[in-house]
Write an enzyme that holds these catalytic residues in place. Sequence first.
Site, PDB file in Angstrom:
ATOM      1  N   LEU A 122      51.627   9.260  91.960  1.00  0.00           N
ATOM      2  CA  LEU A 122      53.115   9.229  92.039  1.00  0.00           C
ATOM      3  C   LEU A 122      52.988   7.267  92.637  1.00  0.00           C
ATOM      4  CD1 LEU A 122      52.903  12.192  94.909  1.00  0.00           C
ATOM      5  CD2 LEU A 122      54.069  11.687  92.344  1.00  0.00           C
TER       6      LEU A 122
ATOM      7  N   ILE B 148      37.435  16.538  98.335  1.00  0.00           N
ATOM      8  CA  ILE B 148      36.638  16.743  98.718  1.00  0.00           C
ATOM      9  C   ILE B 148      36.174  15.342  98.948  1.00  0.00           C
ATOM     10  CG2 ILE B 148      34.743  16.879  97.199  1.00  0.00           C
ATOM     11  CD1 ILE B 148      33.450  19.196  98.696  1.00  0.00           C
ATOM     12  N   GLU B 149      35.840  14.766  97.902  1.00  0.00           N
ATOM     13  CA  GLU B 149      35.301  13.285  97.715  1.00  0.00           C
ATOM     14  C   GLU B 149      36.287  12.025  98.909  1.00  0.00           C
ATOM     15  OE1 GLU B 149      37.119  13.061  94.006  1.00  0.00           O
ATOM     16  OE2 GLU B 149      36.545  14.536  95.159  1.00  0.00           O
TER      17      GLU B 149
ATOM     18  N   CYS C  87      40.136 -13.072  74.528  1.00  0.00           N
ATOM     19  CA  CYS C  87      38.896 -12.411  74.820  1.00  0.00           C
ATOM     20  C   CYS C  87      38.449 -11.897  73.010  1.00  0.00           C
ATOM     21  CB  CYS C  87      38.908 -11.285  75.910  1.00  0.00           C
ATOM     22  SG  CYS C  87      36.434 -11.075  76.047  1.00  0.00           S
TER      23      CYS C  87
ATOM     24  N   HIS D 144      40.905 -14.078  79.822  1.00  0.00           N
ATOM     25  CA  HIS D 144      41.967 -13.399  80.287  1.00  0.00           C
ATOM     26  C   HIS D 144      42.933 -13.647  81.198  1.00  0.00           C
ATOM     27  CE1 HIS D 144      39.934  -9.460  78.694  1.00  0.00           C
ATOM     28  NE2 HIS D 144      38.883  -9.883  79.633  1.00  0.00           N
TER      29      HIS D 144
ATOM     30  N   GLU E 212      46.522 -12.731  81.247  1.00  0.00           N
ATOM     31  CA  GLU E 212      47.033 -12.102  81.796  1.00  0.00           C
ATOM     32  C   GLU E 212      46.924 -12.037  83.172  1.00  0.00           C
ATOM     33  OE1 GLU E 212      44.140  -9.437  80.465  1.00  0.00           O
ATOM     34  OE2 GLU E 212      44.603 -11.212  79.848  1.00  0.00           O
TER      35      GLU E 212
END
EC number: 6.3.4.2
Length: 547
Positions: A15, A147-148, A380, A519, A521
Amino acid sequence: MARFIFITGGVVSSLGKGLASAALGALLQARGYSVRLRKLDPYLNVDPGTMSPFEHGEVFVTDDGAETDLDLGHYERFTGVPARKTDSISSGRIYMNVLEKERRGDYLGKTIQVIPHVTNEIKDFIAIGEDEVDFMLCEIGGTVGDIEGLPFFEAIRQFSQDKPRGQCIFMHLTLLPYIKASGELKTKPTQHSVKELRSIGLAPDILVCRSEGPIPEKERAKLALFCNVRPEAVIAAQDLSTIYDAPLAYHKEGLDQAVLDAFQISPAPKPDLSKWEDVSDRIHHAEGEVKVAIVGKYTQLEDAYKSIAEALTHGGMANRVRVKVEWVDAEIFDTEDPGPHLEGFHAILVPGGFGERGTEGKIKAAQYAREHQVPYLGICLGMQMAVIEAARNVAGIAGAGSEEFDHEAGKKRFEPVVYHLKEWVQGNAKIERKVGDDKGGTMRLGSYNAVLTEGSKVAKVYGTCEIEERHRHRYEVDIKYREQLEKAGLKFSGMSPDGRLPEIVEWADHPWFIGVQYHPELKSKPFDPHPLFKDFVRAAKESSRLV
């Protein structure tokens, strides 16, 4: 002492809790407060480092070498606060820490249980650095009812009770589905989500409701009544044309004011939103468009290259153009000529990745960019493929390839222009790795320095010859091929300070062709675009004028 904001989600996943958290952090900064954002993920992986991009999207890397959830990228892009190892934790890491303590005897022979040992470990993590900032925003991954996630919900319940009254608040993000057939915005899923949250001892102070349009007063009053929150604390999170409108949109809805009211902070400092107004203006009032092809192997899931897509957007904002990104599956070029697929683009970007699949297509993309003078940025693996292309087609090393592909195949097939990195220097320490080591956390990770060649294109882009960038790789271009490749025209324009590891290559006779081992970005922000992406989009803009 920090005030804590715990962000939970319900009804469905994806969401935008991370985006809402990042936007709230930016709004609190606009009011003069210091913030830090954290992500608590309930999955049992120790970190996302070994997870497939199709499973979890990109892996975001911090300066201090943590492999984290992509939401930390949102946090950094919106607040400019560099994330740290202590800003990301998973159930796997929590349980590993608890079990390591048990093995050492730290618990003095006691029976190890979720309560108090696991929850205490989570609470200790949340409290790290609480004296450093005004607000600590902690996002709990997943949704209520998973549950986790229960140990994390119990931990934040206990944490809020341990702190003085008024030092912790809870923000719950849910979905308000619109039923087209009946023309109704339904509040029942949110009511049930809040009921589930209250059943485990947590009561939201603020409701953020995702919806396609505004929330009518009738539905807003209904949510406030049945979810036991104030009407002004029911915040609409409408769909936006760009995520960078989120801070202004949430401010208009009153999210930051609702948070300050929940903490009883009055009078509230006035916000300075000029930075975000400029960001929004640059996006919505672009003066042109450039087309960039991202040639990769995870193109079915755009989140796999989330930071790259956002960094290109930032580069577009800096140049007052809209960057239209198109995802090109590198495997197409295994059997097809790349020309018809790439000829309409103003620039080509080849991102990182792992494994041999799709690499021949990436090599052909680099070749097309070199031969047709199209701006090219290799990141990379994208740099390594550009080097292999140069070795094969210009430097006369016909069998050039990567040791990574030989390891994957279990036999030697290539001359390894790219090899497995077995040792490197980090600070004052030498790091050593073997091919058979565990995969998790064993790469060259985090921020490292590089020295750029004076007068090189990349030095002009950065405006300096000393840089610091984030890395995530276990294979490296072999320095022994440098002389042969440079004679062919591919310049090694950036090296590690000890001169052993190539960091940047560029074609001197090309309008814009740069490959980087790191990297870039990961450090780009909408209000502070990364120099490489800023200049890459500028080159694409120039290219568009020639097409």
